[in-house]
Design an enzyme around this catalytic site. Structure first.
Site, PDB file in Angstrom:
ATOM      1  N   ASN A 127       0.914  -1.169  -0.076  1.00 32.26           N
ATOM      2  CA  ASN A 127      -0.121   0.025  -0.033  1.00 32.26           C
ATOM      3  C   ASN A 127       0.725   1.348   0.028  1.00 32.26           C
ATOM      4  O   ASN A 127       0.552   2.150  -0.598  1.00 32.26           O
ATOM      5  CB  ASN A 127      -0.916   0.232   1.209  1.00 32.26           C
ATOM      6  CG  ASN A 127      -2.237  -0.799   0.984  1.00 32.26           C
ATOM      7  OD1 ASN A 127      -3.133  -0.366   0.055  1.00 32.26           O
ATOM      8  ND2 ASN A 127      -2.376  -2.114   1.547  1.00 32.26           N
ATOM      9  N   HIS A 164      -8.205  -1.062   5.514  1.00 34.71           N
ATOM     10  CA  HIS A 164      -8.510  -2.507   6.253  1.00 34.71           C
ATOM     11  C   HIS A 164      -8.899  -3.296   5.087  1.00 34.71           C
ATOM     12  O   HIS A 164     -10.038  -2.879   4.357  1.00 34.71           O
ATOM     13  CB  HIS A 164      -9.585  -2.158   7.364  1.00 34.71           C
ATOM     14  CG  HIS A 164      -9.804  -3.485   8.255  1.00 34.71           C
ATOM     15  ND1 HIS A 164      -8.882  -4.066   9.064  1.00 34.71           N
ATOM     16  CD2 HIS A 164     -10.868  -4.357   7.903  1.00 34.71           C
ATOM     17  CE1 HIS A 164      -9.333  -5.292   9.463  1.00 34.71           C
ATOM     18  NE2 HIS A 164     -10.683  -5.283   8.937  1.00 34.71           N
TER      19      HIS A 164
HETATM   20  C1  GRF Z   1      -3.393  -4.781   3.639  1.00 33.83           C
HETATM   21  O1  GRF Z   1      -4.209  -5.862   3.591  1.00 33.83           O
HETATM   22  C2  GRF Z   1      -3.728  -3.746   4.815  1.00 33.83           C
HETATM   23  O2  GRF Z   1      -5.437  -3.673   4.317  1.00 33.83           O
HETATM   24  C3  GRF Z   1      -3.755  -4.548   5.988  1.00 33.83           C
HETATM   25  O3  GRF Z   1      -2.634  -4.862   6.122  1.00 33.83           O
HETATM   26  C4  GRF Z   1      -2.208  -5.155   4.787  1.00 33.83           C
HETATM   27  C5  GRF Z   1      -0.737  -4.563   4.438  1.00 33.83           C
HETATM   28  O4  GRF Z   1      -0.454  -4.889   3.208  1.00 33.83           O
HETATM   29  N1  GRF Z   1      -4.067  -3.380   7.025  1.00 33.83           N
HETATM   30  P1  GRF Z   1       0.903  -4.044   2.716  1.00 33.83           P
HETATM   31  O5  GRF Z   1       1.806  -4.156   3.981  1.00 33.83           O
HETATM   32  O6  GRF Z   1       0.389  -2.722   2.087  1.00 33.83           O
HETATM   33  O7  GRF Z   1       1.285  -4.800   1.294  1.00 33.83           O
END
Ligand code: GRF
Length: 225
Positions: free
Chosen positions: A15, A110
């Site tokens: 993300n 989330h």
């Molecule tokens: C994602 O699925 C987010 O929604 C959750 O943790 C995960 C993080 O993934 N809070 P990344 O580290 O961004 O790949």
């Protein structure tokens, strides 16, 4: 002047990378990611930030109470003069101190349609419950887990034969899309909050907090004890 984003993460950092790509491509205009902080020294996301030339810092939480830890992180974010904090897989609940330091300026992503399936393993929870649709949510952060007014959501179908991994992957690509949308909206200031509802407006209704605003607020809190 460009708005400064601070990203907190604990792991992979996809993300964060999606946000960094969006900033670079101008999908999030007039913004920069000023710092990436992780509670885990081995977080892959820290490496990816460093590779992009973004300041990346591990602040380990071992042995520290929640608020003592949060004070260190808030100090680092203030030092980086951050306007908006984006939680991106940051596996800690924020203390009231942290939330008060950036009121209305902390976002979380989330992997479910909140208020369904808060907490850990949201994709597993969705599969176990047997829902036909799940999705993801970007929300403003308050002191409760995966709560706070909802800024953006996307619906993702659950397919027969899905495993936690296949569902998570389908949700993740929507996460990357809506996190960018939510950050763009919040930085534009073109929204107002009515109860739990985040409503878009045509003109900015909020102004980005400056470093001076933050200092005043923290001084005010100190005075009130
Ligand atoms: C994602 O699925 C987010 O929604 C959750 O943790 C995960 C993080 O993934 N809070 P990344 O580290 O961004 O790949």
């Amino acid at each position: 002047m460009s708005k400064r984003i601070g990203v907190l993460l604990s792991g992979r950092g996809s993300n964060f990378e999606a946000l960094a790509d969006s900033v670079r491509a101008g999908r999030i205009p007039d913004a920069e990611i000023s710092i990436v902080i992780s509670n885990r020294e081995d977080a892959h996301g820290l490496l990816r930030a460093a590779e992009r030339g973004i300041a990346a810092r591990a602040i380990p939480s071992k042995g520290l109470e929640r608020e003592a830890y949060d004070r260190l992180v808030v100090a680092a974010l203030n030092e980086a003069r951050v306007d908006l904090v984006c939680l991106a897989g940051f596996m800690r609940l924020l203390s009231p101190y942290f939330v008060a330091a950036f009121p209305g300026r902390i976002l979380n992503i989330h992997p479910s349609l909140l208020p369904s399936f808060p907490g850990l393993e949201a994709q597993r929870q969705a599969l176990d419950y047997g829902v036909k649709f799940s999705g993801c949510t970007v929300h403003l952060v308050d002191e409760n887990l995966d709560a706070g007014p909802i800024v953006a959501q996307a619906i993702v179908p659950v397919k027969p034969g899905d495993t936690e991994e296949t569902l998570a992957a389908r949700i993740l690509s929507e996460e990357h899309r809506i996190y960018t949308e939510a950050v763009r909206l919040v930085l534009s200031g073109k929204f107002r909050i009515e109860g739990r509802r985040v409503l878009p407006t045509t003109e900015p209704t909020t102004k980005p907090a400056t470093k001076e605003d933050q200092e005043e607020r923290l001084a005010g809190r100190a005075k009130r004890g």
